[in-house]
Design an enzyme around this catalytic site. Structure first.
Site, PDB file in Angstrom:
ATOM      1  N   GLU A 122      42.605 110.808  20.722  1.00 53.10           N
ATOM      2  CA  GLU A 122      41.184 111.111  20.506  1.00 53.10           C
ATOM      3  C   GLU A 122      41.018 111.983  19.260  1.00 53.10           C
ATOM      4  OE1 GLU A 122      39.386 112.805  23.967  1.00 53.10           O
ATOM      5  OE2 GLU A 122      39.771 111.030  25.191  1.00 53.10           O
ATOM      6  N   HIS A 159      30.699  93.108   0.905  1.00 53.50           N
ATOM      7  CA  HIS A 159      31.184  91.734   0.771  1.00 53.50           C
ATOM      8  C   HIS A 159      30.035  90.752   0.510  1.00 53.50           C
ATOM      9  CE1 HIS A 159      33.627  88.264   1.136  1.00 53.50           C
ATOM     10  NE2 HIS A 159      32.921  87.814   2.156  1.00 53.50           N
ATOM     11  N   LYS A 174      38.142  77.095  -3.236  1.00 54.20           N
ATOM     12  CA  LYS A 174      39.085  77.690  -2.277  1.00 54.20           C
ATOM     13  C   LYS A 174      38.697  77.323  -0.851  1.00 54.20           C
ATOM     14  CE  LYS A 174      38.838  82.117  -0.512  1.00 54.20           C
ATOM     15  NZ  LYS A 174      38.766  83.579  -0.595  1.00 54.20           N
ATOM     16  N   ASP A 228      37.099  89.566  -8.168  1.00 55.51           N
ATOM     17  CA  ASP A 228      36.862  89.381  -6.737  1.00 55.51           C
ATOM     18  C   ASP A 228      36.420  90.726  -6.164  1.00 55.51           C
ATOM     19  OD1 ASP A 228      36.640  88.053  -4.356  1.00 55.51           O
ATOM     20  OD2 ASP A 228      38.742  87.482  -4.203  1.00 55.51           O
TER      21      ASP A 228
HETATM   22  C1  R5P Z   1      36.485  86.206   0.275  1.00 57.59           C
HETATM   23  O1  R5P Z   1      35.404  85.730   0.506  1.00 57.59           O
HETATM   24  C2  R5P Z   1      36.682  87.476  -0.460  1.00 57.59           C
HETATM   25  O2  R5P Z   1      35.811  87.579  -1.549  1.00 57.59           O
HETATM   26  C3  R5P Z   1      38.119  87.637  -0.922  1.00 57.59           C
HETATM   27  O3  R5P Z   1      38.423  86.608  -1.833  1.00 57.59           O
HETATM   28  C4  R5P Z   1      39.079  87.575   0.215  1.00 57.59           C
HETATM   29  O4  R5P Z   1      38.569  88.221   1.338  1.00 57.59           O
HETATM   30  C5  R5P Z   1      40.398  88.192  -0.181  1.00 57.59           C
HETATM   31  O5  R5P Z   1      41.267  88.159   0.916  1.00 57.59           O
HETATM   32  P1  R5P Z   1      42.793  87.809   0.726  1.00 57.59           P
HETATM   33  O6  R5P Z   1      43.336  88.747  -0.320  1.00 57.59           O
HETATM   34  O7  R5P Z   1      43.400  88.040   2.084  1.00 57.59           O
HETATM   35  O8  R5P Z   1      42.883  86.378   0.316  1.00 57.59           O
END
Ligand code: R5P
Length: 328
Positions: A44, A135, A199, A225
């Protein structure tokens, strides 16, 4: 006095976010708030404030990164502590918002944990939220309190602009369709072409990158990204760009770098020559094996300026007037 809270502002930090919070406080010319988080033998969490917060405008800086559940609970407990100590207003400063990627039901019988996390943060006592590169922009709407959504784009822009001449022929790449808008803005601002990768996600840690839309042959590529998690997305994309597309150099730029599971091994084995990330998540030495390829930019001034503006009821969008703004 102008601004919120008759006695000024105080910035506190969760255990794992203290290095970034100290830099933010330097920018604000404030000492970091005096509080301690400790853990009982059964796991905790206890937060204890060692200074008075009555009537103050309080900010709690805490990235809900790994260990995600523990950090999230620490954030709840921090806000409950501040509320019960009569803080005037509580802003949850969440440089990295964990659970943000579970933002919709993409199949039957699954939760929307981004919404659940938003509900719990609000219920625990947040009056407002300050976040960096969520995100998806619509996560702002999961909160029924004001959300100021910052982007690290100006920090990346400064970094790459100062190297623009050395880079030469440049193509900006979005590693999936979700990030195209950001990549497109960056391409315009860096006077570069744009390419997009198709992708498909196979599982939490596996993706298949299959086609490049656009030409990268003989060019330096910067792939933008929001997050490098297991590294699957950027490593698969980099392989495709070099082996199929003929790119001469691949640079990756991502705001958040949890870099979990196989990420470091994947990045090490990839043809990526340079990885540029920010300090929204502490690295704690786990990226040491790739440190010769890693550059960590700081979002501390951005956060410090945003906290200053929130406290003084000033505009946040003014911070992005000359650069690319957050995802919309
Ligand atoms: C996906 O929609 C995000 O923008 C990233 O490309 C993704 O979450 C990255 O995750 P990982 O490094 O596990 O491929």
């Amino acid at each position: 006095m102008s601004g919120h809270g008759s006695n000024g502002m105080q910035v506190f930090a969760g255990r794992h976010s203290k290095p970034l919070a100290r830099l933010v406080c330097e920018r604000l010319n404030l000492p970091l708030g005096d509080a301690k988080t400790s853990v009982f033998p059964d796991g905790e969490i206890l937060v204890k404030l060692d200074e008075d917060v009555r009537g103050r405008d309080c900010f709690v800086l805490l990235s809900t990164c790994q260990p995600v559940n523990e950090n999230l609970v620490e954030l709840f407990i921090f806000m409950d502590t501040l509320k019960r100590a009569s803080a005037d207003r509580i802003t949850a400063v969440i440089p990295y918002f964990g659970y943000g990627r579970q933002d919709r039901k993409d199949t039957g019988r699954v939760p929307i944990t981004a919404k659940l996390a938003a509900n719990l943060i609000t219920k625990a006592g947040a009056d407002r939220v300050l976040a960096v590169d969520l995100h998806a922009a619509q996560i702002q709407g999961f909160f029924d309190i004001p959300v100021d959504h910052l982007t690290a784009a100006p920090v990346f822009l400064d970094h790459f602009r100062s190297r623009r001449e050395e880079i030469g022929d440049l193509c900006i790449v979005s590693p999936d369709v979700g990030n195209v808008k950001v990549a497109e803005k960056m391409a315009n601002l860096l006077d570069a072409d744009l390419a997009i990768i198709n992708k498909r996600r196979v599982s939490g840690s596996e993706v298949v990158s299959s086609h490049i839309i656009g030409s990268v042959s003989g060019r330096t590529v910067i792939m933008f990204d929001d997050i490098i998690s297991t590294g699957g997305t950027v490593c698969q994309a980099a392989k495709l760009l070099v082996e199929d597309g003929g790119a001469s150099r691949v640079i990756v730029a991502a705001t958040h770098a949890p870099m979990v599971g196989p990420a470091i091994e994947r990045l090490k084995a990839s043809p990526i020559s340079s990885i540029v990330i920010t300090n929204t998540i502490p690295l704690d030495g786990r990226a040491d094996p790739i440190k010769d390829r890693l550059e960590v930019l700081s979002v501390s001034n951005l956060l410090g300026d945003a906290i200053h503006n929130i406290h003084h009821d000033l505009s946040i969008s003014a911070l992005f007037r000359d650069a690319v703004g957050p995802k919309r």
